[in-house]
Design a protein around this motif. Structure first.
Motif, mmCIF file in Angstrom:
data_model
loop_
_atom_site.group_PDB
_atom_site.id
_atom_site.type_symbol
_atom_site.label_atom_id
_atom_site.label_comp_id
_atom_site.label_asym_id
_atom_site.label_seq_id
_atom_site.Cartn_x
_atom_site.Cartn_y
_atom_site.Cartn_z
ATOM 1 N N HIS A 56 0.833 -1.211 0.000
ATOM 2 C CA HIS A 56 0.000 0.000 0.000
ATOM 3 C C HIS A 56 0.865 1.258 0.000
ATOM 4 C CE1 HIS A 56 0.843 0.368 4.275
ATOM 5 N NE2 HIS A 56 0.321 -0.831 4.505
ATOM 6 N N THR B 47 -1.505 4.271 6.678
ATOM 7 C CA THR B 47 -2.282 3.290 5.911
ATOM 8 C C THR B 47 -2.091 1.919 6.531
ATOM 9 O OG1 THR B 47 -1.816 4.572 3.904
ATOM 10 C CG2 THR B 47 -2.729 2.367 3.596
ATOM 11 N N VAL C 16 -7.193 -1.803 3.729
ATOM 12 C CA VAL C 16 -7.266 -2.068 2.282
ATOM 13 C C VAL C 16 -8.046 -3.361 2.056
ATOM 14 C CG1 VAL C 16 -5.962 -2.488 0.153
ATOM 15 C CG2 VAL C 16 -5.062 -0.884 1.874
ATOM 16 N N TRP D 64 -10.598 1.001 -2.511
ATOM 17 C CA TRP D 64 -9.316 0.561 -1.961
ATOM 18 C C TRP D 64 -8.174 1.066 -2.833
ATOM 19 C CZ3 TRP D 64 -6.514 -2.395 -5.371
ATOM 20 C CH2 TRP D 64 -7.229 -3.003 -6.419
ATOM 21 N N VAL E 211 -3.442 2.302 -2.468
ATOM 22 C CA VAL E 211 -2.317 1.523 -2.988
ATOM 23 C C VAL E 211 -1.747 2.211 -4.226
ATOM 24 C CG1 VAL E 211 -3.306 -0.641 -2.097
ATOM 25 C CG2 VAL E 211 -3.707 0.011 -4.473
#
Length: 173
Positions: free
Chosen positions: A10, A136, A141, A151, A155
């Motif tokens: 991510h 994060t 995610v 999501w 990323v």
């Protein structure tokens, strides 16, 4: 060297990779928990060993990291991706290049225990961004992926491409 589970890779991992990249000529990226059969429960982390916390295979995560490195313009001869059995210190010498420096960001007792274990095993460790808060979480995610929420913004673009390709391949198989 940077390392992580990357379940999935991510934007926080990208910041970590970038911070290490400027400190070394050649970057080693270690993907931890490469083999689910060797994953162990650790008192410093409640979830890292659970199957639902590890949905992507080593190969899928390798594809993610490879895409990110390519998007970042890292020449292939300046980076290598390896499996890294972080929970098996007695095997590290079989995976790690001699003299490798481990770049680690510490957010919790889990990462601190990793730093301590690496140092006790004789490896040089540099803690990046001491005191930084984690922005994060891979668990967020994965949660968003499971419920169909956005999501992709969490990323890097290369990871979106890999995951979407994996999903398309699964639907056509």
């Amino acid at each position: 060297m940077v390392h992580g589970r990357f379940q999935p890779f991510h934007n926080g991992h990208l910041e970590y990779l970038r911070a290490a990249r400027v400190r070394c000529e050649n970057l080693v990226v270690g993907i931890t928990n490469p083999d689910p059969a060797t994953v162990r429960e650790d008192p410093a982390s409640e979830h890292r060993h659970l199957p639902e916390s590890n949905p992507f295979t080593y190969f899928e995560r390798l594809l993610m990291v490879r895409e990110v490195l390519q998007d970042e313009g890292v020449p292939p001869q300046r980076a290598i991706i390896i499996p890294f059995p972080v929970n098996l210190p007695d095997r590290w010498r079989y995976y790690l290049p001699p003299g490798v420096v481990h770049y680690v960001r510490v957010f919790s007792s889990w990462e601190q225990s990793k730093v301590d274990s690496l140092r006790q095993s004789g490896y040089q460790v540099e803690v990046l961004h001491p005191g930084i808060e984690k922005a994060t979480e891979a668990s967020e995610v994965r949660r968003r992926m499971a419920v169909g929420e956005d999501w992709q913004s969490l990323v890097p673009p290369g990871v979106v491409r890999v995951i979407e390709h994996l999903r398309e391949s699964a639907h056509t198989a």
